[in-house]
Scaffold this motif. Structure first.
Motif, PDB file in Angstrom:
ATOM      1  N   SER A 161     -55.337   9.097 -26.685  1.00 46.30           N
ATOM      2  CA  SER A 161     -54.880  10.415 -27.126  1.00 46.30           C
ATOM      3  C   SER A 161     -53.368  10.504 -26.948  1.00 46.30           C
ATOM      4  N   CYS A 162     -52.774  11.510 -27.556  1.00 44.42           N
ATOM      5  CA  CYS A 162     -51.329  11.719 -27.472  1.00 44.42           C
ATOM      6  C   CYS A 162     -50.902  11.900 -26.016  1.00 44.42           C
ATOM      7  N   ARG A 163     -49.781  11.303 -25.655  1.00 45.29           N
ATOM      8  CA  ARG A 163     -49.295  11.368 -24.273  1.00 45.29           C
ATOM      9  C   ARG A 163     -48.374  12.547 -24.013  1.00 45.29           C
ATOM     10  N   HIS A 164     -48.038  13.281 -25.046  1.00 48.03           N
ATOM     11  CA  HIS A 164     -47.074  14.383 -24.906  1.00 48.03           C
ATOM     12  C   HIS A 164     -45.872  13.880 -24.096  1.00 48.03           C
ATOM     13  N   CYS A 165     -45.281  12.809 -24.624  1.00 47.74           N
ATOM     14  CA  CYS A 165     -44.232  12.042 -23.937  1.00 47.74           C
ATOM     15  C   CYS A 165     -43.091  12.928 -23.432  1.00 47.74           C
ATOM     16  N   ASP A 166     -42.478  12.493 -22.341  1.00 51.35           N
ATOM     17  CA  ASP A 166     -41.294  13.177 -21.826  1.00 51.35           C
ATOM     18  C   ASP A 166     -40.136  13.076 -22.811  1.00 51.35           C
ATOM     19  N   GLU A 167     -39.990  11.924 -23.414  1.00 54.79           N
ATOM     20  CA  GLU A 167     -38.953  11.733 -24.431  1.00 54.79           C
ATOM     21  C   GLU A 167     -39.647  11.296 -25.719  1.00 54.79           C
ATOM     22  N   PRO A 168     -40.274  12.233 -26.410  1.00 53.74           N
ATOM     23  CA  PRO A 168     -41.143  11.870 -27.537  1.00 53.74           C
ATOM     24  C   PRO A 168     -40.371  11.372 -28.754  1.00 53.74           C
ATOM     25  N   GLU A 169     -40.718  10.164 -29.162  1.00 55.99           N
ATOM     26  CA  GLU A 169     -40.070   9.577 -30.338  1.00 55.99           C
ATOM     27  C   GLU A 169     -40.389  10.388 -31.594  1.00 55.99           C
ATOM     28  N   CYS A 170     -41.576  10.973 -31.627  1.00 55.74           N
ATOM     29  CA  CYS A 170     -41.942  11.762 -32.816  1.00 55.74           C
ATOM     30  C   CYS A 170     -41.001  12.956 -32.969  1.00 55.74           C
ATOM     31  N   VAL A 171     -40.672  13.608 -31.859  1.00 54.31           N
ATOM     32  CA  VAL A 171     -39.754  14.757 -31.913  1.00 54.31           C
ATOM     33  C   VAL A 171     -38.357  14.284 -32.282  1.00 54.31           C
TER      34      VAL A 171
ATOM     35  N   ILE B 223     -45.931  20.393 -23.640  1.00 53.98           N
ATOM     36  CA  ILE B 223     -46.762  19.959 -24.757  1.00 53.98           C
ATOM     37  C   ILE B 223     -45.876  19.679 -25.973  1.00 53.98           C
ATOM     38  N   VAL B 224     -46.133  18.561 -26.647  1.00 56.22           N
ATOM     39  CA  VAL B 224     -45.440  18.260 -27.900  1.00 56.22           C
ATOM     40  C   VAL B 224     -46.244  18.897 -29.031  1.00 56.22           C
ATOM     41  N   ALA B 225     -45.634  19.901 -29.647  1.00 57.18           N
ATOM     42  CA  ALA B 225     -46.344  20.715 -30.637  1.00 57.18           C
ATOM     43  C   ALA B 225     -45.798  20.457 -32.032  1.00 57.18           C
TER      44      ALA B 225
ATOM     45  N   SER C  19     -42.670   6.535 -36.056  1.00 53.45           N
ATOM     46  CA  SER C  19     -41.937   6.457 -34.789  1.00 53.45           C
ATOM     47  C   SER C  19     -42.825   6.435 -33.553  1.00 53.45           C
ATOM     48  N   CYS C  20     -43.997   7.033 -33.635  1.00 54.33           N
ATOM     49  CA  CYS C  20     -44.840   7.109 -32.429  1.00 54.33           C
ATOM     50  C   CYS C  20     -45.270   5.710 -32.014  1.00 54.33           C
ATOM     51  N   PRO C  21     -44.923   5.279 -30.803  1.00 48.91           N
ATOM     52  CA  PRO C  21     -45.277   3.925 -30.373  1.00 48.91           C
ATOM     53  C   PRO C  21     -46.772   3.751 -30.146  1.00 48.91           C
ATOM     54  N   PHE C  22     -47.490   4.867 -30.102  1.00 41.90           N
ATOM     55  CA  PHE C  22     -48.915   4.801 -29.751  1.00 41.90           C
ATOM     56  C   PHE C  22     -49.846   5.131 -30.915  1.00 41.90           C
ATOM     57  N   GLY C  23     -49.281   5.393 -32.074  1.00 38.12           N
ATOM     58  CA  GLY C  23     -50.111   5.663 -33.253  1.00 38.12           C
ATOM     59  C   GLY C  23     -50.926   6.940 -33.132  1.00 38.12           C
ATOM     60  N   MET C  24     -50.361   7.967 -32.465  1.00 36.81           N
ATOM     61  CA  MET C  24     -51.138   9.172 -32.197  1.00 36.81           C
ATOM     62  C   MET C  24     -50.719  10.388 -33.029  1.00 36.81           C
ATOM     63  N   ILE C  25     -49.992  10.155 -34.117  1.00 39.14           N
ATOM     64  CA  ILE C  25     -49.697  11.224 -35.078  1.00 39.14           C
ATOM     65  C   ILE C  25     -49.826  10.595 -36.470  1.00 39.14           C
ATOM     66  N   PHE C  26     -50.472  11.314 -37.381  1.00 41.06           N
ATOM     67  CA  PHE C  26     -50.824  10.696 -38.661  1.00 41.06           C
ATOM     68  C   PHE C  26     -50.829  11.741 -39.776  1.00 41.06           C
TER      69      PHE C  26
ATOM     70  N   VAL D  71     -50.439  15.511 -38.530  1.00 39.38           N
ATOM     71  CA  VAL D  71     -51.276  16.199 -37.545  1.00 39.38           C
ATOM     72  C   VAL D  71     -51.297  15.386 -36.261  1.00 39.38           C
ATOM     73  N   LYS D  72     -51.443  16.077 -35.152  1.00 46.99           N
ATOM     74  CA  LYS D  72     -51.507  15.422 -33.846  1.00 46.99           C
ATOM     75  C   LYS D  72     -52.263  16.307 -32.870  1.00 46.99           C
ATOM     76  N   CYS D  73     -52.500  15.787 -31.702  1.00 49.31           N
ATOM     77  CA  CYS D  73     -53.135  16.568 -30.629  1.00 49.31           C
ATOM     78  C   CYS D  73     -52.305  17.807 -30.322  1.00 49.31           C
TER      79      CYS D  73
HETATM   80  S1  SF4 Z   1     -47.280  11.712 -31.005  1.00 49.88           S
HETATM   81 FE1  SF4 Z   1     -46.697   9.767 -30.043  1.00 49.88          FE
HETATM   82  S2  SF4 Z   1     -44.484   9.952 -29.587  1.00 49.88           S
HETATM   83 FE2  SF4 Z   1     -45.267  12.022 -30.029  1.00 49.88          FE
HETATM   84  S3  SF4 Z   1     -45.715  12.851 -27.997  1.00 49.88           S
HETATM   85 FE3  SF4 Z   1     -47.640  11.953 -28.809  1.00 49.88          FE
HETATM   86  S4  SF4 Z   1     -47.684   9.845 -28.023  1.00 49.88           S
HETATM   87 FE4  SF4 Z   1     -45.573  10.618 -27.754  1.00 49.88          FE
END
Ligand code: SF4
Ligand code: SF4
Length: 162
Positions: free
Chosen positions: A59-69, A85-87, A102-109, A119-121
């Motif tokens: 699942s999405c990690r809601h990263c501290d430094e989110p590449e998606c943002v 939360i990364v919204a 950009s998401c290194p984890f493939g959690m936004i599509f 869309v994402k978590c």
């Molecule tokens: S979508 Fe990917 S980069 Fe963005 S917060 Fe979630 S895990 Fe991190």
């Protein structure tokens, strides 16, 4: 701040988390009414087999430094300073897929139905606890309290439980 914490060794591969994610983001929000054969609907979390054949919830990690943002030029993606939360705001989304790439984890599509916005978590916004956490009967997906900074540094690979 609350984060989803994964213990893959407890995962039974039942995919309750996926089904309840689908339900939560469907019109009825009911697991009884969700259409599992609808190709235009997809969960925002996944269970995949690792190299040893063990199911691993992702699942999405809601990263501290989110590449998606960082990659989103339209401002559709943002990190809520209060919750961490990364919204995502679909009204502002241009559908350029920079976040997807950009998401290194493939959690936004891309949205599977319209293919126009990503869309994402969303941490099941409006609920006390995400549905996947409620639905996991083995304890593989839980909530933990984490410090408000350096989350990824302190809990590396948090969403994979590594
Ligand atoms: S979508 Fe990917 S980069 Fe963005 S917060 Fe979630 S895990 Fe991190
Ligand atoms: S697809 Fe939408 S959310 Fe993703 S980077 Fe482009 S505008 Fe931002």
């Amino acid at each position: 701040m609350l984060r989803i914490f994964i213990k893959p060794e407890l995962c039974a591969g039942c995919k309750n988390c996926q089904v309840t994610c689908l339900a939560e983001h469907s019109p009825s929000r009911s697991v009884w009414l969700v259409n599992l054969s609808d190709q235009g609907s997809r969960p925002r979390n996944f269970v995949e087999l690792n190299n040893e054949g063990q199911p691993v919830p992702l699942s999405c990690r809601h990263c501290d430094e989110p590449e998606c943002v960082n990659s989103c030029m339209s401002g559709a993606l943002y990190k809520d300073p209060a919750t961490g939360i990364v919204a995502h705001n679909p009204e502002q989304c241009a559908g350029c897929w920079m976040c997807v790439m950009s998401c290194p984890f493939g959690m936004i599509f891309p949205d599977a139905r319209e293919n126009k916005v990503s869309v994402k978590c969303d941490f099941c916004a409006g609920r006390d606890k995400p549905r996947c956490v409620e639905a996991c009967l083995t304890g593989a997906i839980t909530l933990i309290e984490v410090p408000s900074s350096n989350i990824d540094g302190k809990y590396p690979n948090l969403a994979r439980g590594e």
